[in-house]
Design a protein around this motif. Structure first.
Motif, PDB file in Angstrom:
ATOM      1  N   GLY A  62       2.768 -19.611  32.017  1.00 46.78           N
ATOM      2  CA  GLY A  62       2.842 -18.686  30.905  1.00 46.78           C
ATOM      3  C   GLY A  62       2.184 -19.303  29.685  1.00 46.78           C
ATOM      4  N   THR A  63       2.245 -18.590  28.583  1.00 53.11           N
ATOM      5  CA  THR A  63       1.794 -19.137  27.313  1.00 53.11           C
ATOM      6  C   THR A  63       2.967 -19.121  26.342  1.00 53.11           C
ATOM      7  N   THR A  64       2.881 -19.937  25.318  1.00 51.44           N
ATOM      8  CA  THR A  64       3.887 -19.969  24.269  1.00 51.44           C
ATOM      9  C   THR A  64       3.281 -19.440  22.986  1.00 51.44           C
ATOM     10  N   SER A  65       3.877 -18.401  22.416  1.00 50.88           N
ATOM     11  CA  SER A  65       3.307 -17.820  21.205  1.00 50.88           C
ATOM     12  C   SER A  65       3.356 -18.808  20.043  1.00 50.88           C
ATOM     13  N   LEU A  66       4.384 -19.648  19.984  1.00 55.28           N
ATOM     14  CA  LEU A  66       4.430 -20.663  18.923  1.00 55.28           C
ATOM     15  C   LEU A  66       3.267 -21.635  19.064  1.00 55.28           C
ATOM     16  N   GLY A  67       3.025 -22.116  20.269  1.00 52.38           N
ATOM     17  CA  GLY A  67       1.936 -23.051  20.490  1.00 52.38           C
ATOM     18  C   GLY A  67       0.580 -22.448  20.192  1.00 52.38           C
ATOM     19  N   VAL A  68       0.371 -21.211  20.653  1.00 54.05           N
ATOM     20  CA  VAL A  68      -0.905 -20.542  20.401  1.00 54.05           C
ATOM     21  C   VAL A  68      -1.101 -20.348  18.901  1.00 54.05           C
ATOM     22  N   ALA A  69      -0.053 -19.915  18.207  1.00 52.64           N
ATOM     23  CA  ALA A  69      -0.158 -19.672  16.774  1.00 52.64           C
ATOM     24  C   ALA A  69      -0.365 -20.976  16.002  1.00 52.64           C
ATOM     25  N   ALA A  70       0.446 -21.986  16.298  1.00 57.94           N
ATOM     26  CA  ALA A  70       0.344 -23.244  15.558  1.00 57.94           C
ATOM     27  C   ALA A  70      -1.007 -23.907  15.781  1.00 57.94           C
ATOM     28  N   ALA A  71      -1.517 -23.851  17.007  1.00 57.77           N
ATOM     29  CA  ALA A  71      -2.822 -24.448  17.299  1.00 57.77           C
ATOM     30  C   ALA A  71      -3.941 -23.741  16.535  1.00 57.77           C
ATOM     31  N   ALA A  72      -3.720 -22.468  16.204  1.00 55.23           N
ATOM     32  CA  ALA A  72      -4.720 -21.704  15.459  1.00 55.23           C
ATOM     33  C   ALA A  72      -4.479 -21.742  13.953  1.00 55.23           C
ATOM     34  N   GLY A  73      -3.443 -22.467  13.522  1.00 57.19           N
ATOM     35  CA  GLY A  73      -3.129 -22.533  12.105  1.00 57.19           C
ATOM     36  C   GLY A  73      -2.498 -21.265  11.569  1.00 57.19           C
ATOM     37  N   ARG A  74      -1.755 -20.573  12.425  1.00 57.08           N
ATOM     38  CA  ARG A  74      -1.118 -19.320  12.024  1.00 57.08           C
ATOM     39  C   ARG A  74       0.374 -19.372  12.323  1.00 57.08           C
ATOM     40  N   PRO A  75       1.175 -18.555  11.648  1.00 55.91           N
ATOM     41  CA  PRO A  75       2.607 -18.508  11.934  1.00 55.91           C
ATOM     42  C   PRO A  75       2.889 -17.699  13.196  1.00 55.91           C
ATOM     43  N   ASP A  76       4.007 -17.995  13.818  1.00 53.43           N
ATOM     44  CA  ASP A  76       4.422 -17.289  15.023  1.00 53.43           C
ATOM     45  C   ASP A  76       5.222 -16.041  14.650  1.00 53.43           C
ATOM     46  N   ALA A  77       5.210 -15.080  15.547  1.00 50.45           N
ATOM     47  CA  ALA A  77       6.104 -13.917  15.504  1.00 50.45           C
ATOM     48  C   ALA A  77       5.866 -12.989  14.321  1.00 50.45           C
ATOM     49  N   VAL A  78       4.649 -13.005  13.758  1.00 50.30           N
ATOM     50  CA  VAL A  78       4.338 -12.089  12.651  1.00 50.30           C
ATOM     51  C   VAL A  78       3.060 -11.297  12.948  1.00 50.30           C
ATOM     52  N   ARG A  79       2.728 -11.163  14.232  1.00 49.09           N
ATOM     53  CA  ARG A  79       1.562 -10.385  14.671  1.00 49.09           C
ATOM     54  C   ARG A  79       0.246 -10.956  14.134  1.00 49.09           C
ATOM     55  N   ALA A  80       0.182 -12.271  14.006  1.00 51.01           N
ATOM     56  CA  ALA A  80      -1.015 -12.890  13.430  1.00 51.01           C
ATOM     57  C   ALA A  80      -2.000 -13.378  14.472  1.00 51.01           C
ATOM     58  N   THR A  81      -1.640 -13.299  15.772  1.00 48.06           N
ATOM     59  CA  THR A  81      -2.463 -13.964  16.787  1.00 48.06           C
ATOM     60  C   THR A  81      -2.885 -13.025  17.921  1.00 48.06           C
TER      61      THR A  81
END
Length: 265
Positions: free
Chosen positions: A42-61
Motif C-alpha cells: 500500500g501507500t501511506t498518505s503521510l509519507g507521500v505528503a511529507a516527502a512532497a513537502g505537503r501536509p497530510d489529510a487536507v487534499r493537498a496530494t
C-alpha cells in the motif's frame, strides 16, 4: 502473478492468514518491498505528503498520489493507494479519480472518514462515495476506514458498528479501524461482515495473534516512513557524536540502483 489482479488482491484477504500490507511512500520504498516478495503493498498518505513537502489529510496530494501510481505501475506486486477522503466532496469526482488509478493498474484504494477539523464525515456521505466508486470502478478493492477511535468520538464502538453496516451496504470490500483497542478487535472482526483491517502497532499483537482474532489485513500505515526518517536522524546524530549508531547495514548503492527498472521515470 495471475493476470486477474483484482481477484488476486481480494483473495489475499480471504486466505485464513492476515495479509501484511507494508506501506510505501515513493518508488524506492515500494520497489524494495516488492523485491522482498510482498505480494501486495500500500501507500501511506503521510509519507507521500511529507516527502512532497505537503501536509497530510487536507487534499493537498491528489497530483502526487496519481504520479506515484504512474511510477509504481510496473512493479511486480499488487498496489493499493491511500487516497485520504478521495480528495473531493463530490462522489462522482472521487470515482473519476479512482478510475484514473485503475487505468494505471491500481487494484485497491483506502478511503477514510476522518476530516481535518477532527470530526467524522457523515456516514451517509462516505457511503455515497463508496457506492459511486463501486459503480464506476467495480474491479477495485475499497478499504473503508473509520477514525472513530482516532478522533475520540463518543461511543466509538457503536459508531464503528453503524459505519461498518453503512459501508458494507454501499459496497466496501474491507473495514479499516485504526486505533481500535486490542480487546475489541475480535468482536469487530466477528461483527463487521467484511474482512477487517487493523494498523500494526509496535508492542501490540503480532500477526499470528491478530489472525487468531479474525483479522484479515494488517497495515503498517506511516510506520515504515517514520522509522526510515528516525533511522536517518539517529545515524546522523551518531556520526556527529562519534559513536556507533548500532543500525543494521543499509542497502548498498548497487542494490538500490537495481530497484529502478529502465521503464521507470
Amino acid at each position: 502473478m495471475t493476470t486477474d489482479r483484482y481477484r488476486a488482491f481480494r483473495e489475499l484477504h480471504r486466505s485464513g492468514d492476515p495479509l501484511l500490507l507494508p506501506n510505501a511512500w515513493d518508488h524506492a520504498s515500494a520497489a524494495a518491498l516488492a523485491a522482498r516478495g510482498h505480494q501486495a503493498i500500500g501507500t501511506t498518505s503521510l509519507g507521500v505528503a511529507a516527502a512532497a513537502g505537503r501536509p497530510d489529510a487536507v487534499r493537498a496530494t491528489r497530483a502526487e498520489t496519481l504520479d506515484l501510481a504512474y511510477r509504481l505501475r510496473d512493479l511486480p506486486t499488487l498496489l493499493t493507494m491511500d487516497i485520504e477522503d478521495g480528495f473531493h466532496d463530490d462522489p462522482a469526482e472521487v470515482a473519476g479519480f479512482v478510475g484514473e488509478l485503475a487505468a494505471l493498474g491500481v487494484v485497491g484504494v483506502n478511503l477514510e472518514d476522518g476530516r481535518p477539523d477532527v470530526r467524522l464525515a457523515p456516514a451517509e456521505h462516505v457511503a455515497a462515495v463508496i457506492a459511486a466508486v463501486r459503480a464506476a470502478v467495480p474491479r477495485m478493492v475499497v478499504n473503508a476506514r473509520t477514525d472513530a477511535w482516532w478522533l475520540g468520538v463518543p461511543a466509538p464502538l457503536d459508531e464503528a458498528r453503524r459505519r461498518a453496516a453503512a459501508f458494507r451496504a454501499a459496497g466496501a470490500d474491507c473495514l479499516f479501524v485504526p486505533g481500535a483497542p486490542d480487546d475489541l478487535v475480535g468482536l469487530l472482526a466477528a461483527e463487521a461482515g467484511l474482512p477487517l483491517n487493523v494498523l500494526y502497532r509496535p508492542g501490540g499483537p503480532d500477526l499470528a495473534a491478530l489472525g487468531r482474532l479474525g483479522v484479515a489485513r494488517v497495515s503498517t500505515g506511516s510506520l515504515l516512513f517514520r522509522a526510515a526518517l528516525g533511522a536517518a536522524l539517529h545515524l546522523t546524530d551518531a556520526i556527529c557524536a562519534g559513536r556507533d549508531a548500532g543500525l543494521p547495514p543499509p542497502p548498498g548503492y548497487e542494490e538500490v540502483q537495481a530497484l529502478v527498472q529502465p521503464s521507470a521515470t
